[in-house]
Design a protein around this motif. Structure first.
Motif, PDB file in Angstrom:
ATOM      1  N   GLU A 103       0.838  -1.196   0.000  1.00 32.06           N
ATOM      2  CA  GLU A 103       0.000   0.000   0.000  1.00 32.06           C
ATOM      3  C   GLU A 103       0.873   1.245   0.000  1.00 32.06           C
ATOM      4  OE1 GLU A 103      -1.000   1.007   4.596  1.00 32.06           O
ATOM      5  OE2 GLU A 103      -1.992  -0.794   3.829  1.00 32.06           O
ATOM      6  N   PHE A 104       0.292   2.340  -0.454  1.00 31.78           N
ATOM      7  CA  PHE A 104       0.923   3.650  -0.306  1.00 31.78           C
ATOM      8  C   PHE A 104      -0.100   4.588   0.289  1.00 31.78           C
ATOM      9  CE2 PHE A 104       1.610   7.996  -1.890  1.00 31.78           C
ATOM     10  CZ  PHE A 104       2.796   8.250  -1.241  1.00 31.78           C
ATOM     11  N   ILE A 105       0.276   5.253   1.386  1.00 30.82           N
ATOM     12  CA  ILE A 105      -0.615   6.166   2.095  1.00 30.82           C
ATOM     13  C   ILE A 105      -0.208   7.602   1.771  1.00 30.82           C
ATOM     14  CG2 ILE A 105      -1.463   6.895   4.362  1.00 30.82           C
ATOM     15  CD1 ILE A 105      -2.285   4.091   3.514  1.00 30.82           C
ATOM     16  N   SER A 106      -1.194   8.448   1.525  1.00 35.70           N
ATOM     17  CA  SER A 106      -0.933   9.854   1.234  1.00 35.70           C
ATOM     18  C   SER A 106       0.011  10.459   2.247  1.00 35.70           C
ATOM     19  CB  SER A 106      -2.246  10.651   1.244  1.00 35.70           C
ATOM     20  OG  SER A 106      -3.145  10.152   0.288  1.00 35.70           O
ATOM     21  N   MET A 107       0.939  11.279   1.759  1.00 32.03           N
ATOM     22  CA  MET A 107       1.867  11.952   2.664  1.00 32.03           C
ATOM     23  C   MET A 107       2.162  13.339   2.134  1.00 32.03           C
ATOM     24  SD  MET A 107       5.278   9.739   1.649  1.00 32.03           S
ATOM     25  CE  MET A 107       6.456  10.999   2.092  1.00 32.03           C
ATOM     26  N   GLY A 108       2.106  14.344   3.018  1.00 31.81           N
ATOM     27  CA  GLY A 108       2.429  15.702   2.617  1.00 31.81           C
ATOM     28  C   GLY A 108       1.589  16.160   1.437  1.00 31.81           C
ATOM     29  N   GLN A 109       2.272  16.642   0.387  1.00 33.07           N
ATOM     30  CA  GLN A 109       1.587  17.135  -0.800  1.00 33.07           C
ATOM     31  C   GLN A 109       1.208  16.015  -1.771  1.00 33.07           C
ATOM     32  OE1 GLN A 109       0.801  20.530  -1.690  1.00 33.07           O
ATOM     33  NE2 GLN A 109       1.069  20.674   0.520  1.00 33.07           N
ATOM     34  N   ILE A 110       1.619  14.777  -1.486  1.00 30.16           N
ATOM     35  CA  ILE A 110       1.361  13.684  -2.414  1.00 30.16           C
ATOM     36  C   ILE A 110       0.108  12.946  -1.969  1.00 30.16           C
ATOM     37  CG2 ILE A 110       2.296  11.552  -3.391  1.00 30.16           C
ATOM     38  CD1 ILE A 110       5.088  12.731  -2.853  1.00 30.16           C
ATOM     39  N   ARG A 111      -0.961  13.109  -2.726  1.00 28.70           N
ATOM     40  CA  ARG A 111      -2.263  12.557  -2.360  1.00 28.70           C
ATOM     41  C   ARG A 111      -2.661  11.488  -3.370  1.00 28.70           C
ATOM     42  NH1 ARG A 111      -3.715  13.830   2.847  1.00 28.70           N
ATOM     43  NH2 ARG A 111      -3.042  15.921   3.325  1.00 28.70           N
ATOM     44  N   LYS A 112      -2.142  10.304  -3.182  1.00 23.52           N
ATOM     45  CA  LYS A 112      -2.373   9.246  -4.156  1.00 23.52           C
ATOM     46  C   LYS A 112      -2.367   7.894  -3.456  1.00 23.52           C
ATOM     47  CE  LYS A 112      -0.875   8.522  -8.968  1.00 23.52           C
ATOM     48  NZ  LYS A 112      -1.818   9.400  -9.656  1.00 23.52           N
ATOM     49  N   SER A 113      -3.241   7.698  -2.485  1.00 24.57           N
ATOM     50  CA  SER A 113      -3.249   6.459  -1.721  1.00 24.57           C
ATOM     51  C   SER A 113      -3.746   5.295  -2.572  1.00 24.57           C
ATOM     52  CB  SER A 113      -4.144   6.604  -0.491  1.00 24.57           C
ATOM     53  OG  SER A 113      -3.609   7.561   0.391  1.00 24.57           O
ATOM     54  N   ARG A 114      -3.013   4.177  -2.483  1.00 26.38           N
ATOM     55  CA  ARG A 114      -3.412   2.996  -3.237  1.00 26.38           C
ATOM     56  C   ARG A 114      -3.048   1.733  -2.464  1.00 26.38           C
ATOM     57  NH1 ARG A 114      -1.664   5.191  -8.719  1.00 26.38           N
ATOM     58  NH2 ARG A 114      -3.604   5.767  -9.764  1.00 26.38           N
ATOM     59  N   GLN A 115      -3.765   0.647  -2.770  1.00 30.51           N
ATOM     60  CA  GLN A 115      -3.460  -0.679  -2.258  1.00 30.51           C
ATOM     61  C   GLN A 115      -3.307  -1.629  -3.441  1.00 30.51           C
ATOM     62  OE1 GLN A 115      -7.286  -0.678   0.014  1.00 30.51           O
ATOM     63  NE2 GLN A 115      -6.054  -1.757   1.543  1.00 30.51           N
ATOM     64  N   SER A 116      -2.525  -2.692  -3.240  1.00 33.98           N
ATOM     65  CA  SER A 116      -2.496  -3.741  -4.261  1.00 33.98           C
ATOM     66  C   SER A 116      -2.330  -5.099  -3.602  1.00 33.98           C
ATOM     67  CB  SER A 116      -1.399  -3.505  -5.293  1.00 33.98           C
ATOM     68  OG  SER A 116      -0.111  -3.689  -4.737  1.00 33.98           O
ATOM     69  N   LEU A 117      -2.829  -6.111  -4.280  1.00 35.36           N
ATOM     70  CA  LEU A 117      -2.845  -7.475  -3.764  1.00 35.36           C
ATOM     71  C   LEU A 117      -2.568  -8.432  -4.908  1.00 35.36           C
ATOM     72  CD1 LEU A 117      -3.628  -9.341  -1.288  1.00 35.36           C
ATOM     73  CD2 LEU A 117      -5.923  -9.396  -2.294  1.00 35.36           C
ATOM     74  N   LEU A 118      -1.627  -9.340  -4.708  1.00 31.99           N
ATOM     75  CA  LEU A 118      -1.284 -10.334  -5.729  1.00 31.99           C
ATOM     76  C   LEU A 118      -1.660 -11.721  -5.230  1.00 31.99           C
ATOM     77  CD1 LEU A 118       0.134 -11.293  -8.343  1.00 31.99           C
ATOM     78  CD2 LEU A 118       2.288 -11.296  -7.050  1.00 31.99           C
TER      79      LEU A 118
END
Length: 429
Positions: free
Chosen positions: A346-361
């Motif tokens: 996963e990537f969680i929004s941080m600071g000015q970067i607002r692009k939270s995503r999850q992935s599962l394989l």
């Protein structure tokens, strides 16, 4: 199997496609290409996460992002440390008699915290204690154990780490050692002391500098490999090289253009901070002359596997909460290699970067799901047929999509520190 010395080299922002052994044509990496030829090259290895903090936590604890305590990078410089109850790889090695050192970038607990290296099983530490300070390649001081020490004026930290590592390995050890050499190259800023051997290339300066940083790291790893032969401990030393995630990006066009120019993500979509494969599919080279055969493997592995793998090799006890699976059968060409069922990032929004995503394989079938935020519409890809994740099949296979989303909703543990936003795209602050 006797306990080997272990040197674990972690690059920062090195892409899957940045090494000659993985298809790079423009950047020279002769020593790592030799390491690949002499050891085992993994073609389907995944980092612990798409950014530094959770990826390194996964490496050290053997827990994937869904279960791990550190799920994201620190916000505004406030590093969250590992806790006393978080057993890490170094502590396992210490229990069976290893001498241990961390040289380079740590980032899992600042000085004085519960997660500081010398509080988590390292006998010796030299480097940056946190992420933010590691962005300065010409620091006035670095940590040596519990003290800040002055650095030579104008010294490039990568060079200091290399010399420190060489000196540490040269010591007359009477027991096996573990060296965690966490280089900061080729993370930006791209400002090495020189950009040889690319000074005359008709490239933008940042491109010449980026390539020079990788070739400089390659040169210095070559020095380390040569030292093992000089000391006659080559066959007693296991050397591992990987990267904490995909190639660098601050969501700036000029960096993305450079990643595309060099093909740093290899054949994969995305880069650092993406949960598409370009952000998490990383190189892995493992060399142990006389024990690990040379060759290439497509065994699907991830950072959480290092804890059980190294514990098995050294005869250590694996903590009960580990998500990894030992890679020893693959490394030693033995039957019985276990396989993951699921891998999660996963990537969680941080600071000015607002692009939270999850992935599962789904490792067994090759299906991969990607979702923006916790409420976004699921994307579905078949990696066995579409490694670039270009063809979203969610509407074509609704039953698989539903199954993947159900598992995605179950696999992530609760976190007050890193709550998962409902929306994947939010306006900039």
């Amino acid at each position: 199997m006797s306990q080997p010395n272990i040197i674990f080299i972690l690059a920062d922002d090195l892409g899957y496609g940045d090494l000659g052994a993985y298809g790079q044509k423009l950047i020279q990496t002769p020593h790592l290409d030799r390491m690949a030829a002499e050891g085992m090259r993994f073609t389907r290895h995944y980092s612990g996460g798409p950014v530094c903090g959770p990826s390194r936590a996964c490496l050290m604890t053997g827990q994937h992002q869904g279960n791990g305590y550190i799920k994201g990078n620190p916000s505004q410089g406030n590093d969250v440390p590992l806790r006393p109850e978080d057993t890490i790889l170094t502590e396992v090695l210490k229990e069976v008699g290893y001498e241990t050192a961390c040289i380079g970038k740590w980032g899992l607990g600042k000085a004085g915290s519960s997660g500081y290296p010398t509080h988590k099983g390292f006998d010796y530490f030299y480097g940056y204690d946190s992420h933010r300070v590691a962005h300065d390649y010409y620091p006035e001081s670095l940590w040596r154990n519990e003290k800040l020490v002055k650095t030579p004026e104008g010294a490039y930290s990568h060079d200091l780490f290399t010399q420190e590592a060489l000196d540490w390995v040269k010591r007359d050890w009477d027991r096996p050692f573990f060296l965690y050499l966490a280089y900061t190259t080729p993370h930006n800023p791209y400002n090495p002391p020189d950009n040889e051997p690319y000074s005359d290339m008709d490239w933008p300066e940042a491109y010449r500098n980026y390539a020079a940083m990788i070739t400089r790291m390659d040169r210095d790893i070559g020095r380390l490999l040569d030292l093992l032969q000089e000391l006659k401990i080559d066959e007693q030393t296991l050397v591992i090289l990987t990267s904490d995630h995909g190639p660098g990006s601050e969501y700036k066009r000029e960096i993305a253009d450079m990643v595309r120019f060099f093909g740093s993500s290899g054949p994969y979509r995305g880069m650092k901070r993406d949960v598409y494969d370009g952000g998490i599919h990383v190189p892995l080279l493992v060399r142990w002359p006389g024990t690990i055969r040379s060759g290439v493997t497509d065994h699907i592995s991830a950072f959480q596997d290092f804890m059980p793998t190294l514990a098995e090799i050294v005869g250590g006890a694996v903590p009960g909460n580990v998500d990894g699976i030992s890679m020893v059968p693959t490394l030693l060409n033995l039957p019985g290699q276990g396989r993951h069922t699921w891998l999660y990032w996963e990537f969680i929004s941080m600071g000015q970067i607002r692009k939270s995503r999850q992935s599962l394989l789904d490792v067994r079938t090759g299906w991969k799901a990607v979702r923006s935020g916790s409420k976004g519409k699921l994307e579905l890809y078949q990696l066995e047929e579409d490694q670039a994740e270009a063809d979203n099949l969610a509407d074509v296979y609704p039953e698989i999509t539903i199954r993947m989303e159900r598992r995605l909703n179950e696999i992530r543990g609760h976190s007050d520190l890193w709550p998962l936003p409902e929306l994947g795209e939010l306006p900039l602050e």
